[in-house]
Design an enzyme around this catalytic site. Structure first.
Site, PDB file in Angstrom:
ATOM      1  N   ASN A  87      57.025 115.572  85.264  1.00  8.66           N
ATOM      2  CA  ASN A  87      57.200 115.634  83.832  1.00  8.66           C
ATOM      3  C   ASN A  87      56.072 116.191  83.297  1.00  8.66           C
ATOM      4  OD1 ASN A  87      59.631 114.427  84.272  1.00  8.66           O
ATOM      5  ND2 ASN A  87      58.913 112.237  83.898  1.00  8.66           N
ATOM      6  N   LYS A 123      60.095 120.006  88.900  1.00  7.69           N
ATOM      7  CA  LYS A 123      61.247 119.102  88.425  1.00  7.69           C
ATOM      8  C   LYS A 123      62.195 120.012  87.388  1.00  7.69           C
ATOM      9  CE  LYS A 123      62.435 114.584  86.367  1.00  7.69           C
ATOM     10  NZ  LYS A 123      61.712 113.284  85.902  1.00  7.69           N
ATOM     11  N   GLU A 141      66.462 114.925  83.675  1.00  8.42           N
ATOM     12  CA  GLU A 141      66.006 114.007  82.643  1.00  8.42           C
ATOM     13  C   GLU A 141      65.176 114.775  81.634  1.00  8.42           C
ATOM     14  OE1 GLU A 141      63.663 111.118  85.000  1.00  8.42           O
ATOM     15  OE2 GLU A 141      65.523 109.975  85.197  1.00  8.42           O
ATOM     16  N   ARG A 182      76.960 109.424  89.396  1.00  4.81           N
ATOM     17  CA  ARG A 182      75.577 109.895  89.651  1.00  4.81           C
ATOM     18  C   ARG A 182      75.353 109.960  90.766  1.00  4.81           C
ATOM     19  NH1 ARG A 182      70.265 107.102  87.138  1.00  4.81           N
ATOM     20  NH2 ARG A 182      68.686 108.064  88.448  1.00  4.81           N
ATOM     21  N   ASP A 219      68.208 105.944  92.545  1.00  3.87           N
ATOM     22  CA  ASP A 219      66.788 106.297  92.127  1.00  3.87           C
ATOM     23  C   ASP A 219      65.896 104.972  92.589  1.00  3.87           C
ATOM     24  OD1 ASP A 219      64.808 106.829  90.901  1.00  3.87           O
ATOM     25  OD2 ASP A 219      65.247 106.644  88.967  1.00  3.87           O
ATOM     26  N   GLU A 258      61.562 112.113  99.799  1.00  5.49           N
ATOM     27  CA  GLU A 258      60.565 111.463  98.850  1.00  5.49           C
ATOM     28  C   GLU A 258      61.073 109.906  98.968  1.00  5.49           C
ATOM     29  OE1 GLU A 258      60.222 113.485  94.703  1.00  5.49           O
ATOM     30  OE2 GLU A 258      61.473 111.544  94.316  1.00  5.49           O
ATOM     31  N   GLU A 296      58.306 100.824  91.067  1.00  2.85           N
ATOM     32  CA  GLU A 296      58.963 100.748  89.953  1.00  2.85           C
ATOM     33  C   GLU A 296      60.117  99.694  89.881  1.00  2.85           C
ATOM     34  OE1 GLU A 296      60.573 104.840  88.778  1.00  2.85           O
ATOM     35  OE2 GLU A 296      61.385 103.883  87.013  1.00  2.85           O
TER      36      GLU A 296
HETATM   37  O1  GCW Z   1      62.813 107.008  88.850  1.00  3.51           O
HETATM   38  C1  GCW Z   1      62.609 107.836  87.827  1.00  3.51           C
HETATM   39  C2  GCW Z   1      61.725 107.389  86.964  1.00  3.51           C
HETATM   40  C3  GCW Z   1      60.894 108.310  86.126  1.00  3.51           C
HETATM   41  C4  GCW Z   1      60.613 109.672  86.953  1.00  3.51           C
HETATM   42  C5  GCW Z   1      61.722 109.990  87.813  1.00  3.51           C
HETATM   43  C6  GCW Z   1      61.499 111.035  88.407  1.00  3.51           C
HETATM   44  C7  GCW Z   1      58.498 111.102  86.777  1.00  3.51           C
HETATM   45  O2  GCW Z   1      62.033 106.242  86.114  1.00  3.51           O
HETATM   46  O3  GCW Z   1      59.945 107.767  85.374  1.00  3.51           O
HETATM   47  O4  GCW Z   1      59.849 110.578  86.102  1.00  3.51           O
HETATM   48  O5  GCW Z   1      62.320 109.004  88.353  1.00  3.51           O
HETATM   49  O6  GCW Z   1      61.732 111.031  89.681  1.00  3.51           O
HETATM   50  O7  GCW Z   1      61.207 112.097  88.449  1.00  3.51           O
END
Ligand code: GCW
Length: 661
Positions: A184, A264, A268, A318, A347, A369, A375
């Site tokens: 990001n 990326k 998002e 999703r 995720d 990945e 997290e």
């Molecule tokens: O899991 C989500 C996270 C975001 C992250 C995103 C990603 C860097 O909550 O914080 O952003 O994945 O993988 O890009």
């Protein structure tokens, strides 16, 4: 600067006091990486034996670095025969990895060098073994749980003693590259590839290079607009293309040897090719062409989904997004593009099936990945050793072609027949004194590096190695920590979201129980629990997600009888009364696992208390604090989740335990 941080698994605790011994090392050839290998051996051996280590001529040395052009890139052969030891390799990196391997083996064997008889040849299983940092230029880390960035502070780049120690840790675990900044990309990070940062980046790169680590930089797709004066970032626009070509030339002139860029896009809120009606192959290939003359790679992230989707809609799912976006582009990417795919379709939840995209892509290079920054798995306040989970992921057979089709095979390019691929880990490090917040979280950093290097390793072997290297030869410490590490992921899962449902945590922060808490679910809950049933029907009769798998897997997941039960609510919507193979219905399973999980978390604490006096005081104090918190948090998870389902169903626990606290 006084060192305020630990050495983790490079502590080299004493094996035997040998102050009168001198060990000589010599090399058949020179180079900066060879030089580092020598210094690592010197440092390690002197600490393990209190001996002296000096350089000598090749013919007489105790340890000899030999050139063996027959060995593949980064591979090594070690031949230790009591009075002589050789490390042979085809390139300098092989010598470095061999040196770390020798130091590791000495600690496993707990003997002096001249007593070691050992032979090992290793070539890394994966060409790409990357740590991915989500560090921001001001110094904070997105989803970082171990302090601030090791690389940035106040929009400046840090190059110091700790950068060297970071490189040592990463290389000794087996990594060969890293992305230093968050994908990001924001604020000053937009200017990372400009004169403002080239000089310090180049100093950092030089340190990494000495440890065989390639530097990668995350860039924003709209750089030509943000940095240049273009009004578009359309990948098919000739001005955009030449902007990137000029930029790439400038970047590699300043940072020769740079690994490449990570992107990326269309995810998002990040911009990408979709804004211009173009697809991700158009976007990735345009960048790939710009960096190709310099040997650069494009690591293109596949985390693309509609984060604002309407959850009342039963077809938009999703979980299907990654496959839907990328499968039509299979075979369309340049040879210097690698698609970076999260292990699961959602995720980084505590449990997910393997992303069907990994089994789908037949002609495209892939990078798996995984997320070691915890997290969703306790944020390094809770212990969660993730290697057993990663082992399962790599061993998953995607049944997608007649050749080897385990995830570990596919990421090595065995199906597409192309050379690039491997494993990337979202990093869990920061500037905390112990690097990873929770002392035991360092096992994930070490472990995923080791597994990426040698895909055959078991989580048990890695755990034992890590404990031994970090805390020395202490049977009681090893017994307790091994047991805690190996049980930590199952225990965490027990008091979290059950049976593959995922989330149930506080939105945004992703910590602490909140059954309805998924931030993007403004149209309804993620688990869709009501008073009768819960889970999502992802079969072909439901969202159709299962159809993204090859027939054998599809069949397995589609049928509620054969679907692995730990993921049953990911694939199926079931009544609470549904009987699991354990003979318990789903509701009782939820109650029982939550009681058990909290109980086991409490046992972790008392077992750690049994190590008082055996661990260094600061380590013990930190662990004690974290395990106490984990115990309390696990009780909270238990109560919140159980209460939620009790209120939803009105059915009490069969064993009469108190549910509403
Ligand atoms: O899991 C989500 C996270 C975001 C992250 C995103 C990603 C860097 O909550 O914080 O952003 O994945 O993988 O890009």
């Amino acid at each position: 600067m006084k060192k305020t941080w630990t050495n983790c698994w490079l502590e080299y605790p004493l094996i035997q006091d040998q102050p009168d011994v001198t060990i000589t090392v010599a090399s058949e050839w020179d180079g900066v990486i060879i030089n580092r290998a020598y210094h690592e051996l010197k440092r390690g051996l002197e600490s393990l034996y209190h001996c002296q280590v000096t350089q000598a001529v090749v013919t007489t040395a105790d340890i000899r670095f030999l050139k063996d052009p027959g060995l593949s890139a980064e591979g090594y052969t070690i031949n230790a025969k009591k009075d002589s030891c050789t490390i042979s390799a085809g390139d300098e990196k092989g010598i470095l990895y061999g040196s770390f391997a020798l130091l590791r083996q000495l600690q496993i064997a707990q003997c002096p060098l001249h007593e070691l008889t050992w032979q090992e040849t290793k070539v890394p299983s994966n060409p790409l073994r990357l740590m991915i940092h989500w560090d921001n230029l001001p110094g904070d880390i997105e989803r970082g749980y171990a302090g601030d960035s090791l690389f940035f502070k106040n929009n400046h780049i840090l190059v110091n003693e700790r950068s060297i120690d970071y490189a040592r840790l990463a290389a000794s675990a087996g990594f060969n590259g890293l992305v230093i900044n968050n994908s990001n990309v924001a604020g000053a990070a937009i200017e990372l590839i400009s004169d403002r940062f080239y000089a310090p980046l180049s100093r950092l790169q030089e340190i990494f290079h000495q440890y065989g680590l390639k530097l990668f930089i995350a860039v924003d797709f709209t750089m030509p607009m943000l940095m240049g004066d273009l009004e578009t970032a359309d990948p098919t626009d000739p001005d955009v293309q030449s902007w990137w070509q000029r930029k790439a030339k400038e970047v590699w002139e300043n940072l020769p040897g740079l690994g490449g860029f990570m992107v990326k896009a269309d995810s998002e809120g990040r911009p990408g090719p979709y804004a211009y009606g173009k697809n991700h192959a158009d976007g990735a290939n345009m960048l790939a062409d710009a960096v190709a003359p310099y040997g650069g790679l494009i690591l293109w992230r596949c985390f693309v989904y509609d984060c604002q989707q309407d959850w009342r809609d039963t077809v938009t799912d999703r979980a299907k997004a990654g496959y839907d976006h990328y499968m039509p582009l299979d075979g369309c990417f340049r040879d210097n593009v690698v698609l970076e795919i999260k292990n699961g379709p959602m995720d980084f939840q505590v449990r997910e099936p393997v992303s069907p995209l990994i089994g789908g892509l037949a002609k495209t290079q892939m990078l798996l990945e995984v997320q070691i920054t915890q997290e969703y798995t306790g944020q390094q306040r809770h212990v969660c050793y993730l290697l057993p989970w990663f082992r399962q992921i790599l061993d998953q057979d995607m049944c997608c072609w007649e050749g080897p089709s385990k995830v570990s095979d596919l990421i090595q390019g065995k199906r597409c027949g192309k050379p690039l691929g491997g494993i990337s880990a979202i990093a869990n490090t920061g500037n905390d004194p112990n690097w990873t917040g929770h002392d035991l979280a360092a096992a994930n950093f070490y472990g995923i590096g080791r597994l990426a290097f040698d895909i055959s390793l078991s989580p048990e072997t890695i755990a034992r190695e890590w404990i031994r290297l970090t805390y020395g030869d202490q049977p009681k410490v090893e017994e307790v920590l091994f047991d805690i590490l190996m049980n930590s992921w199952p225990v965490y899962e027990k008091y979290n979201a059950p049976l593959g449902i995922g989330w149930m945590c506080n939105p945004g922060f992703h910590y602490g129980p909140n059954p309805n808490g998924y931030e993007y679910s403004r149209w309804g809950t993620y688990h869709r629990a009501d008073h009768q049933a819960l889970g999502i029907d992802r079969t072909t009769a439901g969202t159709g997600y299962t159809a993204q798998y090859a027939p054998n897997l599809q069949k397995l997941y589609e049928d509620v009888e054969t679907c692995p039960e730990e993921m049953i609510l990911f694939f199926h919507r079931l009544p609470y009364s549904y009987m699991l193979k354990t003979g318990k219905n789903i509701l009782q399973h939820i109650y029982d696992t939550h009681f058990e999980g909290a109980e086991q978390a409490a046992q972790f604490l008392s077992r750690i208390e049994g190590l008082a006096g055996l661990l260094p005081d600061d380590v013990y104090a930190r662990m004690h604090e974290r395990f106490t918190l984990q115990k309390e948090n696990a009780e909270e998870w238990r109560d919140v989740v159980n209460t939620f389902f009790y209120r939803m169903t009105g059915i009490p626990d069969e064993h009469g335990r108190t549910i509403y606290p």
